[in-house]
Design an enzyme around this catalytic site. Structure first.
Site, short mmCIF file in Angstrom:
data_model
loop_
_atom_site.label_atom_id
_atom_site.label_comp_id
_atom_site.label_asym_id
_atom_site.label_seq_id
_atom_site.Cartn_x
_atom_site.Cartn_y
_atom_site.Cartn_z
N HIS A 338 -9.07 27.00 27.23
CA HIS A 338 -9.42 25.58 27.15
C HIS A 338 -10.74 25.30 27.89
CE1 HIS A 338 -8.05 21.17 27.30
NE2 HIS A 338 -9.12 21.21 28.07
N GLU A 339 -10.79 25.71 29.14
CA GLU A 339 -11.97 25.36 29.97
C GLU A 339 -13.22 26.09 29.49
OE1 GLU A 339 -11.30 22.88 31.57
OE2 GLU A 339 -9.13 23.11 31.75
N HIS A 342 -14.86 24.38 26.62
CA HIS A 342 -15.62 23.18 27.02
C HIS A 342 -17.08 23.50 27.32
CE1 HIS A 342 -12.79 19.97 27.09
NE2 HIS A 342 -12.05 20.42 28.07
N GLU A 361 -12.04 16.66 24.79
CA GLU A 361 -10.68 17.16 25.03
C GLU A 361 -9.93 17.57 23.76
OE1 GLU A 361 -10.06 18.25 27.68
OE2 GLU A 361 -11.24 17.13 29.12
ZN LIG Z 1 -10.31 19.72 28.95
#
Ligand SMILES: [Zn+2]
Length: 935
Positions: A338-339, A342, A361
């Site tokens: 996830h990170e 980003h 998100e």
């Molecule tokens: Zn996030």
């Protein structure tokens, strides 16, 4: 940021926190062409002791203006920043030229003369700063006990969404992307970690202190800036691998870094390929950019996407193969996936404003699953996506207060409300739907051009739609309208369609209706991609839309079904963001098909969908509970983790609706026990070394539920192992711990067992996932005295329990049982003054209250909350609005419960009559012999 934490913590922390945040917009006018910061921070030694909180700061902001304003508007939080002087283009400003508004957190600087546009102007601000020590936002101080038993203080930062202004005066909005030159002075023996590499270092006082000058950043969003000062060490990947990748954490946790070290570079490569934008190029022509993962002992986010320095809780970024569970391993992989995603989606390309947080998100959550598919094919991440994110989004998005993916966010309250499952889960689910109707290749091509065109810049939905739409519009036949039109209501309206499927004669017709029932929102209609499978074609659940349901169409015919028991199931692999309801004839045929040995070829992802839709439809009175239980009868034979987890979630909901301790609750538990008995018997209690990941997950889910229902063999096994742990210090297998700690407590008749486990929590300082499992276990006790003692510990032992552990404690008690919720609310109300004294931060306290309210199932708790509002009006004004919000939420919750309760009871009465004498015998065994300890 990491999804799970937002859901459990942020979303509830901020909801209704208007007492802490004053209303009123404080937006910065868009008059700046370029912004560069030279930030200089100096942290004296005493900040890393019990007492000190002050540091000195100097920030030089270089601005180029598009237009010339009378005032320069920035953000600064006066509670943390005391300005000493300001110089404007070398001219010292008199004090009446600037002021900070404590409410709006705006620093307004009057320009001393008429400024020229397109030239550089310099504002130099000298100030004294305060580090936070109540909550985990901005730059805060916290501590842990190190390997020698000493308290080790550290500083860590958490800037999003608007906490950088606590640390230095700045333009605290995501679209003002800026270049940062940062210099930090801190204790010589500590690590100072920042987004970029060290440029140079100066020794001060023979090593007592050091000054580190960091490499400048690229143009980055302010909220992705971060720095930590801690007594850590790091493990670097050996060799000359590019990019330089390291994991930093408390020294004693070094063996837990390997998993992250292994998957990190693979994920960076995956995203570099997927986006066709190499991570190494993110910093322009400089050397390849580095990436750190930093594990922080007391952190708000599970993971945070600081540019080049992903940070997170130890439980979310470190994995101990000997001590942590498979579930924990997956959580760590998901956080990193996830990170890291980003870095492209969120950091390199940023949403212009929080109103479209899903542009960050939604992608983070999407890649949390799809970024891992190549690395862990046997984990079945797409099916996890459906049962975790999709089902969660469909549940949340049906609440009347739900927001659209794009919604107005003027105030700080509005901004925090965006950190909800809508931006995360719905955002990701809508992206996944687009991927399937466009086709994966076109989806990727669209995202590649989106990244290429908007790098280092900020975007709105329109930019994403243009990039993806360009791919679709090359192929006309994909949808009935242009891409923008198709997407309009998915982005701008709350809720989603429920597709009603009917079978008049032998023709299948469909229609749509919003899941929301009141006001204009209820009238919205969507362009819905329809996929389906029938018993005849069994098209292997093809995910390409067979037709579109458009907003103006009513009851189009989908297919012709021959007679007999032929069936149709809509939404193959649940790719569409919608639910499906059928008429009674069709439900009966689906139920019959699912009762066949091989579920008539219906795959697990669709079985999970049918289960989740059925629970939802029953909860919202669109089908009866009788219908629900008929639809999911196949769960008796289904061994799929995903079917089971969906059913258990639904069962737990109706159990909390009727109350476990009520007569109906007991009758329901017996019904469920009988339904699930064969499943329990099919799984060996003890894990094997070589077993599959999903088997471990299934055991945990299934036995946790079996023990909760009072299934004797489960309780026996748990008791045996818990005894072994207490008497011989033999810790349970890593994948059994949560189960054994929780049910060891639930079925213990002895308070010393609880004390033993509490002692283990205090002793066990090294493995964060273990501490978390123990805390959740302690919350499973049914003894009100022990639960009160547990809650008391959160205020008596703030040095033993970190802020993040306090959240875990309250949260686990809320989740463990409806009795737990009542006790926690009573505790909150009775100890409010002490809670405030301990935690001071209204962020923490607002969270505890809001989460409690969302779980209320009894009139008694509602009455307590109402009483508290009355008292707050006189004595605790600071929490009045949060308390009122809490009461509102609890009232809505209770109403849904009352509506469902009578229907559930009707079903239970009907089914009880059909039960045989032998099953009634089981009731006595289950509820007579092992009556849980109640003090
Ligand atoms: Zn996030």
């Amino acid at each position: 940021m990491d999804m799970s934490i937002w859901i459990f913590v942020i979303a509830t922390i901020f909801v209704g926190s208007s007492a802490t945040y004053t209303k009123g917009s404080s937006r910065i006018p868009d008059v700046y062409e370029a912004i560069t910061y030279n930030l200089d921070l100096n942290f004296p030694e005493d900040v890393f002791t019990d007492n000190g909180r002050r540091f000195s700061g100097k920030v030089m902001i270089t601005l180029k203006l598009k237009e010339v304003p009378d005032h320069i508007i920035l953000h600064a939080d006066k509670n943390y920043i005391t300005i000493q002087n300001i110089t404007f283009n070398d001219l010292a400003l008199p004090q009446d030229y600037y002021e900070v508004d404590i409410e709006t957190q705006v620093l307004k600087i009057k320009t001393p003369y008429s400024l020229e546009p397109h030239l550089n102007h310099h504002i130099l601000i000298n100030y004294e700063g305060l580090v936070e020590d109540n909550d985990l936002f901005g730059l805060y101080k916290s501590s842990y006990t190190d390997e020698n038993g000493n308290k080790s203080y550290f500083l860590a930062s958490q800037f999003p969404p608007f906490y950088a202004r606590r640390v230095f005066p700045c333009f605290d909005e995501p679209s003002f992307k800026s270049v940062f030159y940062v210099t930090i002075q801190g204790p010589g023996k500590m690590q100072i970690l920042f987004n970029t590499d060290k440029h140079s270092e100066e020794d001060v006082d023979y090593g007592r202190s050091k000054i580190i000058h960091f490499e400048p950043t690229e143009k980055i969003p302010l909220y992705t800036l971060g720095f930590h000062i801690l007594d850590f060490n790091c493990t670097k990947i050996e060799g000359t691998q590019i990019p330089q990748f390291q994991v930093c954490s408390r020294k004693t946790t070094h063996p837990m870094r390997n998993f992250t070290l292994d998957i990190g570079p693979k994920l960076l490569r995956y995203y570099s390929n997927f986006t066709d934008y190499d991570y190494c190029n993110m910093m322009g022509n400089k050397n390849c950019y580095k990436m750190d993962v930093v594990a922080i002992p007391n952190y708000f986010s599970g993971g945070l996407e600081n540019w080049g320095m992903v940070s997170g809780r130890e439980t979310d970024v470190l994995y101990d193969p000997k001590l942590s569970s498979e579930k924990n391993k997956q959580r760590v992989a998901q956080t990193i996936a996830h990170e890291f995603s980003h870095q492209w989606f969120g950091n390199l390309v940023t949403m212009k404003w929080w109103s479209e947080l899903y542009l960050s998100e939604g992608f983070g959550t999407y890649f949390e699953y799809f970024g891992l598919e190549e690395l862990f094919p046997d984990w079945k991440m797409e099916t996890h996506f459906v049962t975790e994110q999709m089902h969660n989004a469909l549940q949340e998005d049906a609440s009347e207060s739900t927001l659209a993916l794009k919604s107005i966010s003027d105030t700080r309250d509005d901004i925090v409300a965006k950190f909800s499952p809508i931006s995360y889960s719905k955002g990701a689910a809508v992206l996944r739907m687009v991927r399937y109707f466009l086709g994966s290749q076109r989806f990727r091509a669209g995202l590649r051009s989106y990244i290429q065109k908007n790098k280092y810049s900020s975007v709105t939905s329109k930019d994403l739609m243009q990039a993806l739409g360009a791919e679709m519009d090359k192929k006309f036949s994909i949808a009935p309208a242009d891409f923008q039109t198709v997407m309009e209501n998915w982005i701008n309206e709350p809720g989603y369609p429920i597709i009603n499927v009917k079978l008049p004669e032998d023709l299948v017709t469909i229609s749509q209706k919003s899941c929301l029932s009141s006001g204009e929102k209820a009238k919205v209609k969507w362009y819905v991609p329809i996929t389906y499978t029938t018993s005849q074609d069994k098209n292997e659940f093809d995910t390409k839309p067979r037709l579109w349901l458009t907003p103006n169409e009513y009851y189009p015919t989908v297919a012709k079904l021959p007679g007999g028991n032929s069936w149709i199931i809509l939404n193959n692999n649940q790719i569409g963001y919608y639910r499906v309801n059928y008429d009674d004839t069709l439900w009966n045929r689906i139920a019959l098909a699912l009762d066949k040995d091989d579920f008539d070829g219906i795959p697990e992802i669709n079985r999970a969908q049918i289960i989740d839709d059925s629970f939802f439809l029953a909860q919202h009175r669109k089908i009866s509970y009788g219908r629900l239980f008929k639809n999911i009868n196949f769960i008796r034979r289904d061994r799929s983790y995903f079917s089971l987890i969906s059913a258990i979630k639904g069962f737990n909901y109706i159990l909390s609706t009727v109350g476990e301790e009520s007569e109906s609750g007991k009758s329901l538990m017996l019904t469920l026990l009988l339904m699930m008995e064969n499943t329990y018997q099919s799984i060996p209690f003890d894990p094997k070394d070589s077993e599959e990941h999903l088997t471990a997950l299934k055991r945990d889910a299934v036995f946790s539920f079996a023990c909760k229902l009072g299934y004797l063999p489960c309780i026996e096994e748990v008791k045996k192992r818990f005894r072994d742990y207490v008497q011989n210090k033999k810790r349970p297998h890593r994948d059994l711990r949560s189960l054994i700690y929780c049910n060891g407590m639930r079925y213990s008749k002895n308070a010393t067992d609880w004390d033993f486990l509490w002692g283990e929590y205090k002793l066990n300082t090294n493995v964060a996932s273990e501490k978390e499992a123990i805390l959740s276990g302690l919350a499973c006790s049914k003894d009100p005295v022990l639960l009160k003692r547990f809650l008391q510990n959160t205020i008596d032992n703030p040095t033993v329990m970190s802020t993040q552990d306090t959240w875990t404690t309250f949260s686990s008690i809320y989740k463990s049982s409806s009795e737990g919720v009542d006790i926690a609310i009573q505790f909150f109300v009775e100890n409010y003054t002490n809670i405030v004294k301990t935690y001071k931060s209204m962020l923490v306290i607002g969270d505890l209250l809001a989460e409690a309210a969302s779980k209320v199932t009894t009139d008694q708790s509602l009455a307590r909350l109402k009483e508290f509002v009355k008292e707050a009006n006189e004595k605790h004004k600071e929490i009045v609005s949060q308390a009122e919000e809490a009461v509102k939420a609890a009232e809505i919750n209770l109403k849904t419960i009352r509506d469902c309760k009578s229907d559930i009871n009707r079903y239970l009465q009907n089914s009880a009559g059909k039960r045989s004498a032998s099953t009634l015998g089981i009731t006595c065994i289950v509820f007579g012999y092992y009556k849980p300890f109640t003090g």
